[in-house]
Design an enzyme around this catalytic site. Structure first.
Site, short mmCIF file in Angstrom:
data_model
loop_
_atom_site.label_atom_id
_atom_site.label_comp_id
_atom_site.label_asym_id
_atom_site.label_seq_id
_atom_site.Cartn_x
_atom_site.Cartn_y
_atom_site.Cartn_z
N ARG A 1 -0.19 1.62 7.59
CA ARG A 1 -1.29 1.17 6.74
C ARG A 1 -1.99 -0.10 7.22
O ARG A 1 -2.85 -0.61 6.53
CB ARG A 1 -0.81 1.06 5.29
CG ARG A 1 -0.73 2.45 4.62
CD ARG A 1 -0.39 2.39 3.15
NE ARG A 1 0.95 1.92 2.95
CZ ARG A 1 2.04 2.68 3.07
NH1 ARG A 1 1.94 3.96 3.35
NH2 ARG A 1 3.23 2.16 2.91
N GLU B 1 14.45 8.02 -0.14
CA GLU B 1 14.78 9.44 -0.24
C GLU B 1 16.02 9.79 0.58
O GLU B 1 16.73 10.73 0.28
CB GLU B 1 13.59 10.31 0.19
CG GLU B 1 12.54 10.49 -0.90
CD GLU B 1 11.88 9.20 -1.35
OE1 GLU B 1 11.59 8.34 -0.50
OE2 GLU B 1 11.67 9.04 -2.57
N ASN C 1 11.27 3.51 -6.04
CA ASN C 1 12.10 4.36 -6.90
C ASN C 1 13.58 4.23 -6.57
O ASN C 1 13.98 3.61 -5.60
CB ASN C 1 11.67 5.82 -6.72
CG ASN C 1 11.74 6.25 -5.26
OD1 ASN C 1 10.83 5.97 -4.51
ND2 ASN C 1 12.81 6.90 -4.86
N ASP D 1 11.09 9.38 -9.31
CA ASP D 1 10.42 8.83 -8.13
C ASP D 1 9.17 8.05 -8.54
O ASP D 1 8.16 8.08 -7.86
CB ASP D 1 10.06 9.96 -7.14
CG ASP D 1 9.60 9.43 -5.79
OD1 ASP D 1 9.90 8.26 -5.47
OD2 ASP D 1 8.94 10.19 -5.06
N HIS E 1 5.62 21.87 6.61
CA HIS E 1 4.85 23.06 6.99
C HIS E 1 4.37 23.89 5.80
O HIS E 1 3.63 24.85 5.99
CB HIS E 1 5.66 23.93 7.95
CG HIS E 1 5.92 23.28 9.27
ND1 HIS E 1 4.92 23.04 10.20
CD2 HIS E 1 7.04 22.76 9.82
CE1 HIS E 1 5.44 22.44 11.27
NE2 HIS E 1 6.72 22.25 11.05
CA CA Z 1 9.71 7.70 -3.20
#
Ligand code: CA
Length: 693
Positions: free
Chosen positions: A136, A200, A278, A323, A624
């Site tokens: 970013r 995650e 999260n 999340d 995908h």
């Molecule tokens: Ca997350």
């Protein structure tokens, strides 16, 4: 000092006011001694100023003349993945990043390259990145440019030459397998500050400050407690630990709370504010079986920039279960509320509520949902959500709104003190969640579970119930005082770009369907638009060079949503577009996606399809998409891949030719048998969706 550009509504006396604004900004620099505090005509830090307003005092481009905008120059970033960067412009040079954390320095007068720096990110880092090999942007401070690489290094470059001055590995051992950096560093009070992402995959969130000149580590602040059998790092961690249930051994999965995006600074209060992510795992009860708020997940935390010392926090989503990161852009401004001027921060996180918080002490002022939500009905006076118990049920799949993609994600928000409105993209991406009863840890990669080990089964394919609410994307103009929407623009797709607001009363935004648009900031009237090479996800900037106002945006479709799906038919390489009034340069040609025919002609055993489905969902679907159903984003949909590729799938899966471009190597993770079953699923699905003759 943060709201000195807060001018009355626009009138005719532009030049005088502009001079005044520049003088005020100049004074800001002198008084604060901080080069990150913006000078009016440049774009020196990620959010324009340390307050993160993305509001430029420039007024040359107005609602009356915006239709005369044209291309000044374009610059090829030589990038085929997502571009999320906000460029900086300092002393006539633009510093912008492409995918894989590659930095480009561009002469803004000519659009030509000054230098390029490639940190040579090992492609295997792409496997850890949930959300594309994006970056970013950079920070600038006293002749140095700072970039954080996907694989976790913070690198200082000479702004003039692009030569490396120093480099630090920011990842502690426990984070190595999970963390990546996609965010832009910030420089506050001579310290470069950076966090990371990767909850995650299971890790403990933290941010670190380094001396901008030498790279020496100054401090590290953890956002969640560690193993309680060891001493707490500080009193804040001792307090936070009381809100976690140790019977869940939360420290083993790390707990989460990564700081992967927003950091802002108020020099007057000497407080910096971070947005915390999260929980790891996502499921509250898997993380902390006895419940608890789980501080400082999904919170805004105020720290002292000199020491990293905790000052206050406000938790937007106690006991995060969905999340719901609080990492979206924080903006500092002053508002008149009930006749009193208040120093506030504005925040529109993933959970769908717009927050106004007193930034002197963290006191909750107000929250109102900016989209339809179903996880909570509102917030009480103390600033706690009034939850809908349905959102925590574990006995059946639930479509919780907003979804894990967020009602507003990292796509930047801007705030104009002239209109009193915040501008940001809002969205819904449908997902149902199902409790993973057999969750056993953060790397628990079970067949049929596309996000390994988050404690939720987010499977698009194996859920009993598909989501029902339709997807959407829109631009909102939000009044934080009245807590209401003032105007909106509806788009064809979620995942639209961040925004820029100017004192000329223009709001700029790029869209998922490959357009770049100027709106009247006051009423949302569309003033001008132009086609861009591909869908836009990053935020534009504006700056003045030699008396002319320019607007630039870095374009390249991608990110977590753009990997597997698309908002337009175009897939041009990453490009910086720069516009000005009367610009006449030709726009680069748009390159259309080449969607082949549905794959066929490769033998497979239909008996393998069922197991292949589960394996595909665990390993392939997030990048995908669903073969032959999704159309592919900046990564191909395998349902449309050539028969030669699908027939030789093992060649690509096991240390194949695309590894150097970021395709993970599945050696040791999948067997030849697994690949045969995945191939059967791809071919079986293509056959199933193929129109019958
Ligand atoms: Ca997350």
């Amino acid at each position: 000092m943060l709201t000195t550009v807060s001018a009355r509504p626009r009138d005719g006396a532009i030049p005088a006011r502009k001079r005044m604004q520049q003088a005020v900004f100049g004074l800001g620099c002198l008084v604060l001694g901080s080069t990150a505090f913006a000078a009016g005509g440049e774009w020196r830090s990620h959010g324009y100023d340390d307050a993160g307003t993305r509001f430029s005092p420039l007024t040359q481009i107005t609602p009356d003349n915006a239709k005369e905008l044209g291309l000044a120059w374009s610059y090829d970033l030589h990038s085929s993945r997502g571009v999320e960067a906000t460029p900086l412009v300092v002393d006539g040079v633009m510093y912008v990043t492409a995918a894989w954390s590659i930095v480009h320095a561009i002469d803004v007068r000519t659009g030509k390259k000054r230098w390029e720096y490639d940190p040579k990110v090992p492609p295997e880092a792409g496997r850890k990145a949930c959300c594309d090999a994006v970056n970013r942007g950079v920070a600038y401070h006293e002749g140095m440019v700072y970039v954080a690489s996907l694989d976790g290094r913070l690198i200082a470059l000479d702004a003039g030459t692009g030569q490396k001055r120093w480099e630090q590995d920011t990842l502690e051992a426990a984070a190595k397998d999970a963390a990546t950096i996609t965010g832009a560093p910030r420089v506050f009070k001579g310290k470069v500050i950076i966090g990371n992402g990767g909850s995650e995959l299971g890790l403990r969130g933290y941010i670190t400050a380094y001396d901008a000149k030498t790279g020496k580590q100054a401090w590290r602040f953890y956002t969640v407690p560690g193993d309680p059998s060891k001493p707490f790092e500080n009193a804040a961690m001792e307090m936070a630990a009381k809100t976690w249930d140790p019977s869940g051994k939360y420290w083993e999965a790390g707990g989460g709370g990564t700081v992967w995006n927003s950091m802002v600074y108020d020099p007057e209060l000497d407080l910096m504010y971070i947005g915390v992510g999260n929980g790891a795992p996502w499921a509250h009860l898997a993380r902390s079986p006895g419940g608890g708020d789980n501080l400082f997940l999904s919170s805004i935390v105020a720290l002292r920039p000199d020491t990293g010392e905790y000052v206050w926090h406000y938790q937007e989503t106690p006991g995060d279960n969905w999340d719901y990161t609080a990492t979206q852009d924080i903006i500092l401004t002053d508002l008149e509320l009930d006749g009193k001027k208040r120093k506030v921060l504005l925040h529109a996180p993933k959970n769908g509520f717009f927050f106004v918080v007193d930034r002197t002490n963290g006191e909750f002022i107000s929250a109102k949902n900016f989209v339809d939500v179903n996880w909570a009905t509102g917030y009480d006076k103390a600033g706690r959500p009034i939850e809908n118990p349905e959102a925590r049920r574990t006995d059946k799949p639930v479509e919780v709104i907003p979804s894990v993609f967020g009602a507003h994600n990292w796509h930047s928000m801007s705030y104009s003190p002239q209109t009193g409105l915040a501008y940001f993209p809002a969205q819904y991406v449908p997902v149902t969640l199902q409790d993973d009863k057999s969750w056993s840890g953060p790397r628990d990669n079970k067949p049929g579970q596309p996000m390994s080990g988050v404690g939720w089964n987010t499977a698009k394919l194996v859920n009993a119930e598909a989501p029902k609410a339709p997807a959407y994307g829109r631009l909102l103009a939000w009044d934080p005082v009245a807590q209401k929407e003032v105007w909106r623009q509806e788009y064809v797709s979620p995942w639209n770009g961040g925004t820029l607001a100017t004192a000329g009363n223009v709001v700029f935004q790029g869209t998922a369907d490959a357009r770049f648009i100027a709106y009247d900031a006051r009423d949302g009237k569309k003033l001008w638009d132009t086609a861009t090479g591909s869908g836009v996800i990053a935020a534009p900037i504006t700056y003045e060079v030699d008396g002319e106002q320019y607007v630039s945006v870095a374009v390249g479709w991608g990110g977590v949503y753009g990997q597997y799906t698309r908002g337009s038919d175009f897939k041009s390489p990453g490009t910086v577009y720069t516009f000005k009034l009367g610009g006449t340069a030709p726009m680069p040609e748009q390159v259309a996606y080449q969607l082949g025919n549905l794959v066929q002609g490769v033998p497979y055993d239909p008996a393998d399809v069922a197991e292949g489905t589960l394996l595909y969902v665990s390993n392939c679907v997030f990048c995908h998409g669903v073969p032959g159903v999704d159309k592919g984003g900046n990564l191909p949909n395998l349902g449309y891949s050539p028969a030669a590729v699908i027939g030789n799938l093992e060649t690509y899966v096991f240390n194949g030719p695309l590894v150097s471009r970021g395709m993970p190597d599945f050696t040791g993770k999948l067997t030849s048998d697994d690949v045969r079953k995945i191939r059967a699923f791809i071919l079986g699905t293509a056959d199933a969706v193929r129109p019958k003759q």
